[in-house]
Design a protein around this motif. Structure first.
Motif, PDB file in Angstrom:
ATOM      1  N   MET A   1       0.830  -1.197   0.000  1.00 43.39           N
ATOM      2  CA  MET A   1       0.000   0.000   0.000  1.00 43.39           C
ATOM      3  C   MET A   1       0.869   1.253   0.000  1.00 43.39           C
ATOM      4  O   MET A   1       0.377   2.332  -0.199  1.00 43.39           O
ATOM      5  CB  MET A   1      -0.929  -0.045   1.218  1.00 43.39           C
ATOM      6  N   VAL A   2       2.173   1.108   0.209  1.00 44.39           N
ATOM      7  CA  VAL A   2       3.063   2.272   0.192  1.00 44.39           C
ATOM      8  C   VAL A   2       2.977   2.966  -1.162  1.00 44.39           C
ATOM      9  O   VAL A   2       2.932   4.184  -1.248  1.00 44.39           O
ATOM     10  CB  VAL A   2       4.514   1.865   0.508  1.00 44.39           C
ATOM     11  N   GLU A   3       2.952   2.195  -2.224  1.00 42.50           N
ATOM     12  CA  GLU A   3       2.860   2.774  -3.561  1.00 42.50           C
ATOM     13  C   GLU A   3       1.541   3.515  -3.742  1.00 42.50           C
ATOM     14  O   GLU A   3       1.503   4.542  -4.395  1.00 42.50           O
ATOM     15  CB  GLU A   3       3.006   1.678  -4.621  1.00 42.50           C
ATOM     16  N   MET A   4       0.465   2.993  -3.165  1.00 48.96           N
ATOM     17  CA  MET A   4      -0.837   3.649  -3.279  1.00 48.96           C
ATOM     18  C   MET A   4      -0.809   4.985  -2.544  1.00 48.96           C
ATOM     19  O   MET A   4      -1.311   5.988  -3.044  1.00 48.96           O
ATOM     20  CB  MET A   4      -1.948   2.763  -2.705  1.00 48.96           C
ATOM     21  N   GLY A   5      -0.197   5.016  -1.376  1.00 44.53           N
ATOM     22  CA  GLY A   5      -0.079   6.266  -0.627  1.00 44.53           C
ATOM     23  C   GLY A   5       0.715   7.304  -1.399  1.00 44.53           C
ATOM     24  O   GLY A   5       0.363   8.482  -1.420  1.00 44.53           O
ATOM     25  N   ARG A   6       1.778   6.870  -2.046  1.00 45.42           N
ATOM     26  CA  ARG A   6       2.604   7.778  -2.855  1.00 45.42           C
ATOM     27  C   ARG A   6       1.805   8.288  -4.055  1.00 45.42           C
ATOM     28  O   ARG A   6       1.842   9.473  -4.381  1.00 45.42           O
ATOM     29  CB  ARG A   6       3.865   7.066  -3.317  1.00 45.42           C
ATOM     30  N   ALA A   7       1.078   7.396  -4.709  1.00 43.29           N
ATOM     31  CA  ALA A   7       0.288   7.791  -5.882  1.00 43.29           C
ATOM     32  C   ALA A   7      -0.832   8.748  -5.496  1.00 43.29           C
ATOM     33  O   ALA A   7      -1.070   9.748  -6.173  1.00 43.29           O
ATOM     34  CB  ALA A   7      -0.276   6.552  -6.567  1.00 43.29           C
ATOM     35  N   LEU A   8      -1.511   8.459  -4.404  1.00 42.85           N
ATOM     36  CA  LEU A   8      -2.603   9.325  -3.972  1.00 42.85           C
ATOM     37  C   LEU A   8      -2.111  10.686  -3.519  1.00 42.85           C
ATOM     38  O   LEU A   8      -2.824  11.681  -3.651  1.00 42.85           O
ATOM     39  CB  LEU A   8      -3.414   8.660  -2.856  1.00 42.85           C
ATOM     40  N   SER A   9      -0.893  10.752  -2.986  1.00 39.72           N
ATOM     41  CA  SER A   9      -0.386  12.047  -2.535  1.00 39.72           C
ATOM     42  C   SER A   9      -0.125  12.984  -3.718  1.00 39.72           C
ATOM     43  O   SER A   9      -0.092  14.197  -3.551  1.00 39.72           O
ATOM     44  CB  SER A   9       0.875  11.879  -1.692  1.00 39.72           C
ATOM     45  N   LYS A  10       0.024  12.428  -4.918  1.00 36.92           N
ATOM     46  CA  LYS A  10       0.144  13.274  -6.105  1.00 36.92           C
ATOM     47  C   LYS A  10      -1.205  13.899  -6.450  1.00 36.92           C
ATOM     48  O   LYS A  10      -1.275  15.055  -6.848  1.00 36.92           O
ATOM     49  CB  LYS A  10       0.678  12.466  -7.284  1.00 36.92           C
ATOM     50  N   ALA A  11      -2.269  13.135  -6.286  1.00 32.96           N
ATOM     51  CA  ALA A  11      -3.615  13.644  -6.561  1.00 32.96           C
ATOM     52  C   ALA A  11      -4.140  14.506  -5.412  1.00 32.96           C
ATOM     53  O   ALA A  11      -4.899  15.447  -5.632  1.00 32.96           O
ATOM     54  CB  ALA A  11      -4.573  12.487  -6.807  1.00 32.96           C
ATOM     55  N   PHE A  12      -3.730  14.164  -4.201  1.00 34.63           N
ATOM     56  CA  PHE A  12      -4.178  14.875  -2.998  1.00 34.63           C
ATOM     57  C   PHE A  12      -2.947  15.332  -2.222  1.00 34.63           C
ATOM     58  O   PHE A  12      -2.508  14.668  -1.279  1.00 34.63           O
ATOM     59  CB  PHE A  12      -5.051  13.967  -2.128  1.00 34.63           C
ATOM     60  N   PRO A  13      -2.361  16.469  -2.583  1.00 31.83           N
ATOM     61  CA  PRO A  13      -1.108  16.912  -1.970  1.00 31.83           C
ATOM     62  C   PRO A  13      -1.180  17.140  -0.468  1.00 31.83           C
ATOM     63  O   PRO A  13      -0.158  17.130   0.201  1.00 31.83           O
ATOM     64  CB  PRO A  13      -0.771  18.211  -2.702  1.00 31.83           C
ATOM     65  N   SER A  14      -2.358  17.308   0.081  1.00 32.93           N
ATOM     66  CA  SER A  14      -2.468  17.485   1.533  1.00 32.93           C
ATOM     67  C   SER A  14      -1.957  16.257   2.279  1.00 32.93           C
ATOM     68  O   SER A  14      -1.515  16.360   3.426  1.00 32.93           O
ATOM     69  CB  SER A  14      -3.919  17.772   1.942  1.00 32.93           C
ATOM     70  N   MET A  15      -1.952  15.093   1.613  1.00 27.39           N
ATOM     71  CA  MET A  15      -1.452  13.870   2.245  1.00 27.39           C
ATOM     72  C   MET A  15       0.030  13.961   2.592  1.00 27.39           C
ATOM     73  O   MET A  15       0.513  13.228   3.442  1.00 27.39           O
ATOM     74  CB  MET A  15      -1.684  12.657   1.332  1.00 27.39           C
ATOM     75  N   LEU A  16       0.753  14.866   1.935  1.00 24.29           N
ATOM     76  CA  LEU A  16       2.183  15.003   2.193  1.00 24.29           C
ATOM     77  C   LEU A  16       2.467  15.508   3.607  1.00 24.29           C
ATOM     78  O   LEU A  16       3.575  15.344   4.107  1.00 24.29           O
ATOM     79  CB  LEU A  16       2.828  15.922   1.150  1.00 24.29           C
ATOM     80  N   ALA A  17       1.472  16.092   4.253  1.00 25.54           N
ATOM     81  CA  ALA A  17       1.632  16.540   5.636  1.00 25.54           C
ATOM     82  C   ALA A  17       1.581  15.367   6.616  1.00 25.54           C
ATOM     83  O   ALA A  17       1.994  15.503   7.761  1.00 25.54           O
ATOM     84  CB  ALA A  17       0.546  17.563   5.993  1.00 25.54           C
ATOM     85  N   LEU A  18       1.096  14.232   6.155  1.00 22.90           N
ATOM     86  CA  LEU A  18       0.962  13.050   7.013  1.00 22.90           C
ATOM     87  C   LEU A  18       2.270  12.267   7.047  1.00 22.90           C
ATOM     88  O   LEU A  18       3.068  12.325   6.119  1.00 22.90           O
ATOM     89  CB  LEU A  18      -0.147  12.143   6.480  1.00 22.90           C
ATOM     90  N   SER A  19       2.444  11.516   8.105  1.00 24.18           N
ATOM     91  CA  SER A  19       3.599  10.624   8.186  1.00 24.18           C
ATOM     92  C   SER A  19       3.430   9.503   7.163  1.00 24.18           C
ATOM     93  O   SER A  19       2.308   9.241   6.702  1.00 24.18           O
ATOM     94  CB  SER A  19       3.693  10.018   9.589  1.00 24.18           C
ATOM     95  N   PRO A  20       4.509   8.825   6.796  1.00 22.77           N
ATOM     96  CA  PRO A  20       4.380   7.711   5.849  1.00 22.77           C
ATOM     97  C   PRO A  20       3.368   6.650   6.318  1.00 22.77           C
ATOM     98  O   PRO A  20       2.588   6.133   5.507  1.00 22.77           O
ATOM     99  CB  PRO A  20       5.794   7.141   5.764  1.00 22.77           C
ATOM    100  N   ALA A  21       3.362   6.352   7.598  1.00 22.15           N
ATOM    101  CA  ALA A  21       2.401   5.363   8.115  1.00 22.15           C
ATOM    102  C   ALA A  21       0.968   5.873   7.986  1.00 22.15           C
ATOM    103  O   ALA A  21       0.053   5.113   7.625  1.00 22.15           O
ATOM    104  CB  ALA A  21       2.712   5.034   9.571  1.00 22.15           C
ATOM    105  N   ASP A  22       0.768   7.167   8.259  1.00 24.78           N
ATOM    106  CA  ASP A  22      -0.573   7.742   8.123  1.00 24.78           C
ATOM    107  C   ASP A  22      -0.999   7.813   6.660  1.00 24.78           C
ATOM    108  O   ASP A  22      -2.182   7.666   6.350  1.00 24.78           O
ATOM    109  CB  ASP A  22      -0.650   9.122   8.764  1.00 24.78           C
ATOM    110  N   ARG A  23      -0.041   8.041   5.757  1.00 21.99           N
ATOM    111  CA  ARG A  23      -0.371   8.025   4.331  1.00 21.99           C
ATOM    112  C   ARG A  23      -0.875   6.648   3.909  1.00 21.99           C
ATOM    113  O   ARG A  23      -1.814   6.532   3.125  1.00 21.99           O
ATOM    114  CB  ARG A  23       0.843   8.405   3.487  1.00 21.99           C
ATOM    115  N   GLU A  24      -0.235   5.611   4.446  1.00 24.23           N
ATOM    116  CA  GLU A  24      -0.694   4.248   4.150  1.00 24.23           C
ATOM    117  C   GLU A  24      -2.105   4.027   4.666  1.00 24.23           C
ATOM    118  O   GLU A  24      -2.955   3.477   3.963  1.00 24.23           O
ATOM    119  CB  GLU A  24       0.243   3.222   4.781  1.00 24.23           C
ATOM    120  N   SER A  25      -2.349   4.446   5.904  1.00 25.68           N
ATOM    121  CA  SER A  25      -3.690   4.306   6.489  1.00 25.68           C
ATOM    122  C   SER A  25      -4.710   5.095   5.695  1.00 25.68           C
ATOM    123  O   SER A  25      -5.817   4.617   5.434  1.00 25.68           O
ATOM    124  CB  SER A  25      -3.699   4.791   7.942  1.00 25.68           C
TER     125      SER A  25
END
Length: 83
Positions: A1-25
């Motif tokens: 799911m790490v790749e999904m978190g990275r991909a979604l952070s491109k569409a939703f840049p606010s996710m970049l404020a989250l920790s890597p673990a929170d991005r996965e969640s």
């Protein structure tokens, strides 16, 4: 799911404020909410999940977290009077 978190952070840049673990969640929660939305024809489920995570990222970016000093958290059984 790490790749999904990275991909979604491109569409939703606010996710970049989250920790890597929170991005996965976040990514997993968004995928689950989208599946439930499509399965039940209830788009508000996915929208509510996305809004919730965006607000969480906004709070984290502002320096707020569950461990932030100076915050007073209310217990579930405590009632507060209306102003």
């Amino acid at each position: 799911m790490v790749e999904m978190g990275r991909a979604l952070s491109k569409a939703f840049p606010s996710m970049l404020a989250l920790s890597p673990a929170d991005r996965e969640s976040c990514a997993q929660d968004l995928v689950d909410a989208a599946r439930a939305s499509f399965a039940t024809d209830q788009p508000h489920l996915a929208i509510a999940e996305l809004t919730s995570w965006k607000e969480t990222a906004t709070a984290v970016a502002a320096g707020l977290s569950s461990g932030s000093a100076g915050l007073d958290w209310f217990d579930d059984d405590e009632t507060v009077e209306r102003p």
